[in-house]
Scaffold this active site. Structure first.
Site, PDB file in Angstrom:
ATOM      1  N   LYS A 125       5.767  -8.715  -0.990  1.00  0.00           N
ATOM      2  CA  LYS A 125       4.765  -9.743  -1.277  1.00  0.00           C
ATOM      3  C   LYS A 125       3.912  -9.297  -2.458  1.00  0.00           C
ATOM      4  O   LYS A 125       3.300  -8.227  -2.418  1.00  0.00           O
ATOM      5  CB  LYS A 125       3.886  -9.983  -0.047  1.00  0.00           C
ATOM      6  N   ASP A 150      -1.649  -8.939   7.934  1.00  0.00           N
ATOM      7  CA  ASP A 150      -1.616  -8.181   6.685  1.00  0.00           C
ATOM      8  C   ASP A 150      -2.563  -6.991   6.840  1.00  0.00           C
ATOM      9  O   ASP A 150      -3.788  -7.140   6.773  1.00  0.00           O
ATOM     10  CB  ASP A 150      -2.076  -9.050   5.509  1.00  0.00           C
ATOM     11  N   LYS A 203       3.155  -5.109   0.511  1.00  0.00           N
ATOM     12  CA  LYS A 203       2.337  -6.035  -0.286  1.00  0.00           C
ATOM     13  C   LYS A 203       1.550  -5.221  -1.298  1.00  0.00           C
ATOM     14  O   LYS A 203       1.077  -4.125  -0.991  1.00  0.00           O
ATOM     15  CB  LYS A 203       1.428  -6.813   0.666  1.00  0.00           C
TER      16      LYS A 203
END
Length: 230
Positions: free
Chosen positions: A186, A93, A157
């Site tokens: 996400k 991430d 995300k």
């Protein structure tokens, strides 16, 4: 809705507080393993520990990169990605340079993301790009999502969870609408209860980032009933 997996299988269980002791990090990671979360998302310094604790379980290791500000150079981010993969992470991430996103510097945003994807993709490691949407307009979110798609990332995300705000319906909708199935989304940050988690899944998110203390509440009643479905 009927085909939905148990909640735990959508969760990236975040163990990211910088002040955590080694033992606190270990116990938080083990909590995620116990609940059979999809991944434990850990600090770079904890990747090897998490890999050891997750070995032989249904939980994989995810790590953050350029966390939490995203201001490192693309070359530095690529180096960090190589180190993380060597240490045993199975997902990354990365924090995008959201100052560049706010500046409208699309090419630089693309190059920032591409530097990490170029390292991770050959190793089979999915890359999630954190946009820190609380700092962005809807137009900026759309631009960054397109840049992430072009760069070959696997997810966009919303948030690090360390800024002023987390996932919102408006931000997630802008990401979903732009993605058009070309990249996964996400939602992360501020998800504290089952209702919020279900809302983002209903919108089309395929992964949720939650603090490790929230996981038990989101998974309540599922661990035993759905154990065979994991």
């Amino acid at each position: 809705m009927g085909n939905r997996l148990p909640m735990a299988r959508y969760l990236d269980h975040a163990v990211l507080k910088p002040e955590m002791t080694r033992e606190e990090a270990k116990q938080a990671i083990l909590l995620g393993v116990t609940h059979k979360v999809r991944t434990v998302c850990v600090r770079p310094c904890d990747i090897a520990l998490a890999a050891e604790l997750c070995a032989g379980t249904q939980t994989e290791v995810c790590c953050v990169l350029a966390f939490p500000h995203g201001c490192q150079t693309p070359a530095a981010k690529a180096f960090e990605a190589r180190e993380a993969i060597a240490a045993g992470t199975r997902e990354i991430d990365m924090v995008a340079n959201y100052g560049f996103i706010r500046s409208g510097m699309r090419q630089e945003v693309f190059e920032d993301i591409k530097a990490v994807v170029a390292v991770a993709k050959p190793a089979g490691i999915p890359v999630k790009v954190i946009l820190e949407t609380c700092t962005l307009s809807a137009e900026q979110i759309r631009m960054a999502t397109e840049a992430a798609i072009e760069a070959g990332a696997d997810f966009v995300k919303t948030s690090t969870g360390f800024h002023t705000g987390g996932a919102t319906v408006e931000a997630v909708q802008a990401m979903i609408d732009t993605a058009k199935g070309r990249i996964q989304v996400k939602a992360s940050g501020g998800i504290r209860n089952r209702e919020d988690a279900e809302r983002f899944l209903d919108m089309g998110c395929t992964r949720l980032g939650v603090g490790y203390g929230t996981t038990p509440a989101l998974c309540a009643g599922e661990a035993e009933d759905a154990a065979g479905a994991y």
